[in-house]
Design an enzyme around this catalytic site. Sequence first.
Site, PDB file in Angstrom:
ATOM      1  N   GLN A  85       0.815  -1.218   0.000  1.00  0.00           N
ATOM      2  CA  GLN A  85       0.000   0.000   0.000  1.00  0.00           C
ATOM      3  C   GLN A  85       0.847   1.266   0.000  1.00  0.00           C
ATOM      4  O   GLN A  85       0.314   2.369  -0.040  1.00  0.00           O
ATOM      5  CB  GLN A  85      -0.917  -0.004   1.229  1.00  0.00           C
ATOM      6  CG  GLN A  85      -1.919  -1.137   1.255  1.00  0.00           C
ATOM      7  CD  GLN A  85      -2.709  -1.206   2.548  1.00  0.00           C
ATOM      8  OE1 GLN A  85      -2.613  -0.331   3.412  1.00  0.00           O
ATOM      9  NE2 GLN A  85      -3.497  -2.262   2.709  1.00  0.00           N
ATOM     10  N   HIS A 151      -1.201   0.210   5.728  1.00  0.00           N
ATOM     11  CA  HIS A 151      -1.807   1.186   6.645  1.00  0.00           C
ATOM     12  C   HIS A 151      -0.936   2.421   6.856  1.00  0.00           C
ATOM     13  O   HIS A 151      -0.536   2.763   7.965  1.00  0.00           O
ATOM     14  CB  HIS A 151      -2.137   0.525   7.990  1.00  0.00           C
ATOM     15  CG  HIS A 151      -3.226  -0.499   7.905  1.00  0.00           C
ATOM     16  ND1 HIS A 151      -3.892  -0.977   9.001  1.00  0.00           N
ATOM     17  CD2 HIS A 151      -3.776  -1.149   6.826  1.00  0.00           C
ATOM     18  CE1 HIS A 151      -4.800  -1.878   8.618  1.00  0.00           C
ATOM     19  NE2 HIS A 151      -4.736  -1.986   7.300  1.00  0.00           N
ATOM     20  N   GLU A 248     -15.517   3.505   9.373  1.00  0.00           N
ATOM     21  CA  GLU A 248     -16.122   4.575  10.155  1.00  0.00           C
ATOM     22  C   GLU A 248     -15.982   5.943   9.497  1.00  0.00           C
ATOM     23  O   GLU A 248     -14.998   6.210   8.812  1.00  0.00           O
ATOM     24  CB  GLU A 248     -15.466   4.660  11.540  1.00  0.00           C
ATOM     25  CG  GLU A 248     -15.621   3.433  12.392  1.00  0.00           C
ATOM     26  CD  GLU A 248     -14.968   3.577  13.759  1.00  0.00           C
ATOM     27  OE1 GLU A 248     -15.094   2.644  14.561  1.00  0.00           O
ATOM     28  OE2 GLU A 248     -14.346   4.640  14.020  1.00  0.00           O
ATOM     29  N   TYR A 258     -10.626   7.614  19.644  1.00  0.00           N
ATOM     30  CA  TYR A 258     -11.648   7.033  18.770  1.00  0.00           C
ATOM     31  C   TYR A 258     -11.665   5.501  18.786  1.00  0.00           C
ATOM     32  O   TYR A 258     -12.331   4.879  17.954  1.00  0.00           O
ATOM     33  CB  TYR A 258     -11.512   7.631  17.363  1.00  0.00           C
ATOM     34  CG  TYR A 258     -11.986   9.067  17.417  1.00  0.00           C
ATOM     35  CD1 TYR A 258     -13.296   9.407  17.146  1.00  0.00           C
ATOM     36  CD2 TYR A 258     -11.141  10.065  17.873  1.00  0.00           C
ATOM     37  CE1 TYR A 258     -13.753  10.696  17.287  1.00  0.00           C
ATOM     38  CE2 TYR A 258     -11.582  11.369  18.027  1.00  0.00           C
ATOM     39  CZ  TYR A 258     -12.890  11.674  17.734  1.00  0.00           C
ATOM     40  OH  TYR A 258     -13.353  12.959  17.907  1.00  0.00           O
ATOM     41  N   TYR A 269     -10.259 -10.602  10.255  1.00  0.00           N
ATOM     42  CA  TYR A 269     -10.407 -11.193   8.937  1.00  0.00           C
ATOM     43  C   TYR A 269     -10.576 -12.697   9.084  1.00  0.00           C
ATOM     44  O   TYR A 269      -9.803 -13.360   9.781  1.00  0.00           O
ATOM     45  CB  TYR A 269      -9.185 -10.878   8.067  1.00  0.00           C
ATOM     46  CG  TYR A 269      -9.044  -9.397   7.770  1.00  0.00           C
ATOM     47  CD1 TYR A 269      -9.959  -8.762   6.923  1.00  0.00           C
ATOM     48  CD2 TYR A 269      -8.041  -8.642   8.340  1.00  0.00           C
ATOM     49  CE1 TYR A 269      -9.851  -7.407   6.654  1.00  0.00           C
ATOM     50  CE2 TYR A 269      -7.920  -7.282   8.072  1.00  0.00           C
ATOM     51  CZ  TYR A 269      -8.838  -6.673   7.240  1.00  0.00           C
ATOM     52  OH  TYR A 269      -8.732  -5.318   6.979  1.00  0.00           O
TER      53      TYR A 269
END
Length: 378
Positions: A85, A151, A248, A258, A269
């Site tokens: 990523q 991430h 979210e 949060y 997963y």
Amino acid sequence: MNHCRRVGELGALCAFTLLAGAQAQSATIHPEVLTRDLDHPWALAFIGDGRMLVTERPGRMRVVQPDGSLGPPLQGLPKIDVGGQGGLLDVITDRDFARNRTIYFCYSEPGESGRVNSTALASARLSGDSKRIEQMKVLFSQKPKVESDAHFGCRIVDFGDGSLFLTLGERYSRKEDAQKLDNHLGKVVRIRKDGSVPPDNPFADRKSAPPGALPEIWSYGHRNSQGATIGPDGKFWMHEHGPQGGDEINRPQAGKNYGWPVITYGENYGGGKIGAGITAKEGMEQPLHYWTPSIAPSGMAFLHSDKYGEAWQGSLFVGSLKFQYLARLEWQGDKVVKEEKLLQNLKQRIRDVREGPDGLLYVLTDERKGQLIRLRPE
């Protein structure tokens, strides 16, 4: 209803009639493909005269002309750790870009040794001929660097008060660090445009901040945010990936927690609860909205213009990587009252969505032959 037709050299364009509510007139849009030759594009920014900057995750930034033609990769980018990523990710222009030609971009920054990396945020000046970036300065580098290709987060918002917000993922393997204030993993950070820390950040005062808390942190307990913007209320908004379920939408406030990974509406997963498997806990904020199953959100923009009719004005648009559509969300107060799925026949991962200076929506698809699409109202 929908139908497709050929339009010039732009290929197949599809017109969609979209009912925006029982009392609202339908809106018809024509997705106009400006280019289909981008390699996993990640973000776009508008630089005037109908031109756009587009980042490609493999480490290139290009200028796209109004007719869709692509310029060569810009010179002057830093070393980027491309893989998984990671790569060249978000880009925005300074609010005073027309005068100072300043841009901000974020990317996966390699460590000095080994395979570690982290998210970094840099500023630079786009040269007058738009062929290179100059005067590059790294404003922020996420700590610690870890060995991961996932991430990175990496959405930037120019808040208009001289500060920048940057979303940071928890790097997947370090999710517990999202609850700790001595690192930047799973955080939103806020810095000034010169890289310094605003004195009103929640942990900037060393006398009152918890021991070891990093002063750049704005909020914490996040997983991986690939969408952020300023809402019609003038507040900072973001969405973030959940695990299997529990994506979210949040409106992060200074110093608030949060919840990830202590509370979540998702699961591991393959199934199974995360932690205690709870969705709420005292001292942790609830999302404004969440998706189960996950849509894998990326890109985020509120529509301010009336180009698509009154029914769409004020809607929030979010791309879905997993289900390959553009979501239009209608709000009443802090609640989503309607979600509409657009562009489903594209069958491509929606990576970014922005409102252009012309009041129209622009979309990027994250593919080997990624597209830049302008949504034209009829």
